[in-house]
Design an enzyme around this catalytic site. Structure first.
Site, PDB file in Angstrom:
ATOM      1  N   GLU A 108      -2.807  -3.673  -7.440  1.00  8.41           N
ATOM      2  CA  GLU A 108      -3.160  -2.311  -7.023  1.00  8.41           C
ATOM      3  C   GLU A 108      -4.643  -2.037  -7.247  1.00  8.41           C
ATOM      4  OE1 GLU A 108       1.183  -0.179  -7.788  1.00  8.41           O
ATOM      5  OE2 GLU A 108      -0.434   0.110  -9.226  1.00  8.41           O
ATOM      6  N   HIS A 142       5.258  -4.424  12.308  1.00  8.47           N
ATOM      7  CA  HIS A 142       5.542  -3.010  12.018  1.00  8.47           C
ATOM      8  C   HIS A 142       6.332  -2.838  10.724  1.00  8.47           C
ATOM      9  CE1 HIS A 142       4.274  -2.181  16.178  1.00  8.47           C
ATOM     10  NE2 HIS A 142       5.040  -3.197  16.520  1.00  8.47           N
ATOM     11  N   LYS A 185      10.000  -0.459 -16.337  1.00 12.58           N
ATOM     12  CA  LYS A 185       8.993  -0.685 -15.306  1.00 12.58           C
ATOM     13  C   LYS A 185       8.175  -1.957 -15.531  1.00 12.58           C
ATOM     14  CE  LYS A 185       7.950   1.654 -12.327  1.00 12.58           C
ATOM     15  NZ  LYS A 185       7.038   2.810 -12.373  1.00 12.58           N
ATOM     16  N   SER A 215     -36.713   0.875 -12.257  1.00 17.33           N
ATOM     17  CA  SER A 215     -35.527   0.100 -11.874  1.00 17.33           C
ATOM     18  C   SER A 215     -35.159  -0.929 -12.929  1.00 17.33           C
ATOM     19  CB  SER A 215     -35.775  -0.606 -10.538  1.00 17.33           C
ATOM     20  OG  SER A 215     -36.877  -1.493 -10.634  1.00 17.33           O
ATOM     21  N   SER A 274       5.138   0.824 -18.225  1.00 19.91           N
ATOM     22  CA  SER A 274       4.987   2.276 -18.136  1.00 19.91           C
ATOM     23  C   SER A 274       4.937   2.868 -19.538  1.00 19.91           C
ATOM     24  CB  SER A 274       6.179   2.873 -17.365  1.00 19.91           C
ATOM     25  OG  SER A 274       6.276   4.260 -17.573  1.00 19.91           O
TER      26      SER A 274
END
Length: 466
Positions: free
Chosen positions: A289, A155, A282, A22, A276
């Site tokens: 994310e 919602h 973009k 380990s 992008s």
């Protein structure tokens, strides 16, 4: 550990050494292993198990080894399996047989349990320090946006107007709970397993209260068998981290949606966005994310350790070596996510005019129309039905509740008067929700005061630990 044993006739196969070892990941525990060994050797000397001279030599050499490791002068060997045996081998190489006395009254079972607890305690406090920094930024945004109005959603549909302060302080409550969960985990694990030995304690007169106090624990663990087999504290911390990253992921999702062209409620700074490779227009919220994506990784680590621990017989088992990589990865992932997220929040731009404009679309003051009629004398159910008819009429005629004339209002009910417009104004809709915890500025200020007090206590707690 065949290299210190007289039990084996043959050397371990390289395959089992590689599989068993380990050191590739537990070497990051070197500082805690040495601190634990120093406390242990002091305990041995206090119990007259070794001499004061031997204790001084071992302690001095361990400090030298720690310095050499931190200066990159030591290379660990897979032949000695883990960080514990590597450090002990280096010690013995430097001072001879006296170094062999270090392991008196101790097992690797209580040694690794101690190292992991010391490591986990420090990591919890580091993560809490990031949470304090994040909550400081949330507090600033809350103070600056008491009168910044925005749609609240259910919602993912516009529901009622709220202030941006109310919105951001909702996340403040989540991160406060995350802080407290980690604090609870810290308190529960703050007992030293050193002296539990392999599972049944030791025959040597070691003062476990003394060694526990040297290492900053409340005291020693009560049951030696539980001491070496307990990994609940790692699971509890990883569970707390799973909730924490869930909150970061939810917040990131909001930032992703609200920064899109369709919403444009907020703008993530260029420093936390990417472009992008083919589309020059973009501006992608990659940082948010990635945080959202890493949530599954932290969940997976938790589920992996829970699954490893679920069927083990009581006592130390080699399976428990699997706790380290999962725990290390979770704390590293969380710290990385928090650093980035704090940077995003610090540089976040709030598009206040667009938020206010969004409040005037979607009939988010419809509940207030129903409340207006109820105050004038109608039952809420009748008022609710009438308001629904008004909304339907407004949609068909491309009107809003603000642009509907009083004449048109009266077609639906004689209870409508000119004061309806003031009653359903966005500011009034927000400010008249005076129930405790509601959107009114009075309540937001209470939340901000509570957050200020919370942060003061949290910072004091952290300073006391340091």
């Amino acid at each position: 550990m065949q290299y210190f044993s007289g039990r084996f006739k043959e050397k371990a196969d390289k395959l089992i050494l590689d599989f068993h070892s380990s050191i590739g990941f537990d070497q990051r525990l070197y500082k805690y292993d040495i601190l634990g060994s120093i406390a242990h050797v002091k305990g041995l000397a206090k119990g007259n198990i070794i001499s004061q001279e031997e204790k001084n030599l071992i302690e001095k050499t361990l400090i030298e080894i720690l310095d050499d490791i931190e200066n990159g002068k030591i290379k660990f060997s897979i032949a000695y399996e883990d960080i514990h045996m590597n450090i002990e081998k280096i010690l013995i190489d430097r001072i001879g047989d006296v170094g062999k006395k270090l392991h008196t009254g101790r097992s690797r079972n209580d040694q690794v349990a101690l190292d992991m607890k010391l490591f986990a305690k420090d990591e919890v406090k580091i993560i809490q320090s990031f949470l304090i920094e994040l909550l400081d930024e949330i507090k600033i945004l809350g103070e600056e946006n008491l009168k910044t109005y925005m749609p609240g959603f259910t919602h993912l549909q516009k529901a009622q107007p709220i202030s941006f302060s109310h919105y951001i302080l909702a996340y403040g409550e989540m991160f406060k709970r995350d802080f407290l969960r980690l604090e609870n985990a810290f308190e529960l694990m703050n007992y030293s397993p050193l002296g539990a030995a392999a599972l049944g304690g030791t025959t040597y007169p070691i003062d476990r209260e003394y060694t526990a106090s040297l290492l900053g624990f409340k005291g020693p663990t009560l049951n030696s068998l539980d001491s070496v087999s307990d990994r609940d504290y790692l699971i509890e911390i990883m569970s707390s981290l799973s909730l924490l990253i869930m909150h970061l992921s939810k917040f990131s999702e909001d930032l992703i949606i609200y920064s899109s062209n369709e919403f444009n409620y907020i703008e993530i700074s260029d420093g936390f966005s990417t472009g992008s490779s083919i589309m020059p227009q973009k501006k992608n919220p990659d940082a948010a994310e990635l945080i959202r994506g890493k949530t599954g990784r932290v969940y997976g680590n938790l589920m992996g350790l829970l699954t490893t621990m679920k069927g083990l017989p009581l006592g130390y088992n080699k399976d428990m070596q699997e706790d380290k990589e999962a725990f290390f990865d979770s704390v590293d992932t969380i710290k990385g996510c928090l650093k980035v997220f704090i940077g995003m929040v610090k540089t976040l731009k709030i598009n206040k005019d667009i938020l206010l404009l969004a409040c005037k679309e979607g009939f988010i003051n419809a509940t207030d129309v129903a409340d207006y009629l109820t105050i004038k004398g109608l039952s809420f159910r009748d008022a609710y039905k009438i308001t629904g008819e008004i909304v339907k009429y407004s949609i068909e005629n491309k009107l809003t509740l603000d642009t509907l004339s009083i004449t048109e209002y009266k077609k639906f009910s004689p209870y409508f008067f000119e004061d309806v417009y003031k009653y359903i104004s966005i500011e009034n809709c927000v400010e008249k929700r005076l129930s405790f915890g509601g959107t009114a500025s009075k309540n937001i200020k209470i939340q901000l005061d509570e957050l200020t007090l919370f942060l003061k206590r949290a910072k004091e707690n952290l300073l006391n630990y340091i």
